[in-house]
Design an enzyme around this catalytic site. Structure first.
Site, PDB file in Angstrom:
ATOM      1  N   SER A 145     -42.446 -17.515 -24.518  1.00 37.64           N
ATOM      2  CA  SER A 145     -42.023 -17.108 -23.175  1.00 37.64           C
ATOM      3  C   SER A 145     -43.232 -16.696 -22.357  1.00 37.64           C
ATOM      4  O   SER A 145     -44.200 -16.141 -22.887  1.00 37.64           O
ATOM      5  CB  SER A 145     -41.048 -15.937 -23.247  1.00 37.64           C
ATOM      6  N   TYR A 158     -38.613  -7.681 -25.317  1.00 43.25           N
ATOM      7  CA  TYR A 158     -38.612  -9.149 -25.288  1.00 43.25           C
ATOM      8  C   TYR A 158     -40.040  -9.686 -25.227  1.00 43.25           C
ATOM      9  O   TYR A 158     -40.403 -10.610 -25.965  1.00 43.25           O
ATOM     10  CB  TYR A 158     -37.813  -9.628 -24.088  1.00 43.25           C
TER      11      TYR A 158
END
Length: 267
Positions: A145, A158
């Site tokens: 990501s 995250y």
């Protein structure tokens, strides 16, 4: 369109979003694709769509947070197809709004790490013996990501988990490269999917578009095309790489969007 002909590929989390784009492109390039996730109805719909396009796929239930579920995925795939050539670790809990350090609980932290980095680690661990049996090894592709590219106002757990995926990629590539097992990571930028399009507010899209170098948002196929390359023999000399597929979002100084608004190149 036979870049993956004869290869067997597992794409975790491929019942929706980016995973669907990867699975369909893999099948279009000749791979036998195992679509997996927790939503059987959606998974079978992906399999049906692939079949209508002339590809070959099957659905297998998998919960990335349950080790026995991961183990059975690989054992059943090897039994069905005789080998495993490609693994895409795509399944994850997208916790983009998980919060600041002071707001996070240990439970929230652990839940995101369990699905986003622990799951990728264990799937990698499980697939290695099967790839070691292959004459030509295999290709492992982790979906990372852009959250791992720098600090942010939130998304703490995250971002940290996805940074862990980056290092898992490099360690796997180093440790198993001499056995012809490659491992790379693809970091998506803003990817608009059929599932999230209605939930991504326009003002957020505008923020991203003002910082993206190209004139559009990303789509699942953008990630899928990169994964096809990394899964194919064309990339046999590519391993241990973290590849940003983000329209150039993370390739410029952070003040570009503001100077564009001023119609200026500098102060």
């Amino acid at each position: 369109m036979d870049r993956l002909k004869g290869k067997v590929a597992i794409v975790t989390g491929s019942t929706s979003g980016i995973g669907v784009g990867i699975a369909r492109l893999f099948a279009a390039e000749g791979a036998k694709v195992v679509v997996c996730g927790r939503r059987e109805e959606k998974g079978n719909a992906v399999v049906d769509a692939i079949a209508k396009e002339g590809g070959e796929a099957s659905y297998h239930f998998m919960d990335i947070t349950v080790t026995e579920s991961i183990e059975s995925l690989f054992a059943d795939t090897a039994e069905k197809y005789g080998k495993i050539d490609i693994l895409v670790n795509n399944a994850a809990n997208v916790g983009l709004k998980d919060g600041r350090v002071d707001e996070l609980t240990l439970e929230m932290w652990d839940n995101i790490f369990q699905s986003d980095v622990r799951g990728a680690f264990y799937a990698t661990k499980c697939v290695l013996p099967y790839m070691q049996e292959n004459e030509n090894g295999g290709s492992i592709i982790n979906i990372g990501s852009m959250a791992a590219c720098g600090g942010d106002l939130g998304s703490t757990a995250y971002a940290c988990a996805k940074a862990g995926v980056d290092m898992l990629t490099k360690s796997t590539a180093l440790q198993y490269g001499k056995e012809k097992i490659r491992c790379n990571c693809v970091r998506p930028g803003l990817i608009v999917t059929p599932e999230n399009e209605a939930r991504v507010p326009q003002f957020l899209k505008d923020i991203f578009l003002s910082n993206i170098m190209v004139d559009r948002y990303g789509c699942p196929e953008d990630i899928g095309h990169m994964c096809v390359y990394l899964a194919s023999d064309e990339s046999s000399y590519v391993t241990g790489q973290i590849v940003n597929v983000d329209g150039g979002l993370n390739s410029h100084v952070p003040t570009v969007a503001q100077f564009r608004e001023l119609n200026s190149r500098t102060w």
